[in-house]
Design a protein around this motif. Structure first.
Motif, short mmCIF file in Angstrom:
data_model
loop_
_atom_site.label_atom_id
_atom_site.label_comp_id
_atom_site.label_asym_id
_atom_site.label_seq_id
_atom_site.Cartn_x
_atom_site.Cartn_y
_atom_site.Cartn_z
N TRP A 53 0.69 -1.11 0.15
CA TRP A 53 0.07 -0.18 -0.13
C TRP A 53 0.82 1.19 -0.13
O TRP A 53 0.41 2.21 -0.51
N LEU A 57 -5.21 4.79 -5.38
CA LEU A 57 -6.22 4.17 -4.42
C LEU A 57 -7.50 4.14 -4.86
O LEU A 57 -8.15 3.22 -5.06
N TYR A 96 -3.00 3.58 7.52
CA TYR A 96 -3.66 4.16 6.23
C TYR A 96 -4.25 5.62 6.55
O TYR A 96 -4.36 6.35 5.46
N GLY A 126 -8.66 -2.60 5.21
CA GLY A 126 -7.78 -1.87 4.39
C GLY A 126 -8.09 -0.41 4.52
O GLY A 126 -8.69 0.24 5.45
#
Length: 255
Positions: free
Chosen positions: A23, A31, A91, A68
């Motif tokens: 990521w 994304l 994140y 996620g």
């Protein structure tokens, strides 16, 4: 072929670091380009498909485990939404996304920071093969799910022959590249494994084999997708009937 019941903390950390590296190569624009529309579409389909089993209102408590940076939990537009992920703080600092419509916290499926019988719906979508202890995760889901709640479970499985092929390929890969095969996933389940681990813990209301919502609807479509893959390690086995990851879906209640 019985899967191991857990992996070492060290192996799980390797998988998490690999996930973080993966990521880390995304920015917010990339994304959203790759994930947003598919997750919006899937969220709409899920609400429709859950409707026969549970009435969803603004007070319905929904949890997604291992969400996620962006997933269906961001797009329901109804209910009191919660999400956990071991990399949640990463994140939130990495991506410029609005998480104000849900409670998104850093936690693991093996130790859910919620009260017993708290959620109406729990989602575990392609996460069980990432965890350290699958049985403990499912036990925690049973604990936090209400008696009449719905557990939406998805996970990828592999054909037995593909796993045998992968283990041989993995030895060569690790020898020549010093990299662990399938590093993101400490577990590789067969369909038999997934059906057993699900039915041991929950009552399966309905299930789908070879369907990935908002992507492909059956194994026939998956076969064609695999045969068009650019990566030879996926494309070549497909011509011999080895399709790699196949999705399993089960909608469940507590026993």
């Amino acid at each position: 072929m019985k899967p191991k019941s857990s992996v070492s903390p060290e192996r799980w950390i390797i998988a998490q670091n690999s996930e973080k590296k993966y990521w880390g190569e995304f920015d917010t624009a990339k994304l959203l380009k790759e994930e947003l529309e598919r997750h919006r579409k899937k969220a709409k389909i899920l609400l429709e498909e859950w409707e026969p089993f549970i009435k969803i209102t603004k007070n319905t408590k929904i949890l997604q485990i291992g969400s996620g940076p962006e997933d269906v939990i961001n797009h329901f537009g109804i209910g009191k939404r919660h999400a956990i992920d071991p990399l949640a703080d990463f994140y939130k600092s990495k991506f410029n996304l609005d998480y104000s419509n849900l409670k998104f916290i850093q936690a693991r499926g093996e130790d859910l920071p919620f009260k017993d019988n708290f959620f109406d719906i729990v989602i575990l979508a392609n996460v069980l093969d990432h965890v350290e202890n699958p049985d403990k995760v499912l036990s925690e889901i049973k604990r936090v799910l209400k008696t009449e709640g719905v557990f939406h479970f998805e996970n990828l499985f592999y054909q037995k022959k593909f796993i045998r092929f992968a283990k041989i390929w993995g030895v060569f890969k690790e020898f020549f590249t010093k990299q662990i095969f399938n590093i993101h996933h400490p577990f590789m389940f067969t369909l038999k494994n997934l059906k057993k681990i699900t039915s041991d813990n929950f009552l399966i209301i309905c299930e789908y084999i070879g369907r990935e919502i908002a992507y492909y609807e059956n194994i026939s479509q998956l076969k064609e997708i695999r045969k068009k893959e650019k990566r030879l390690t996926i494309k070549l086995p497909a011509f011999f009937g080895l399709y790699g990851t196949i999705n399993y879906i089960a909608i469940c209640r507590k026993k």
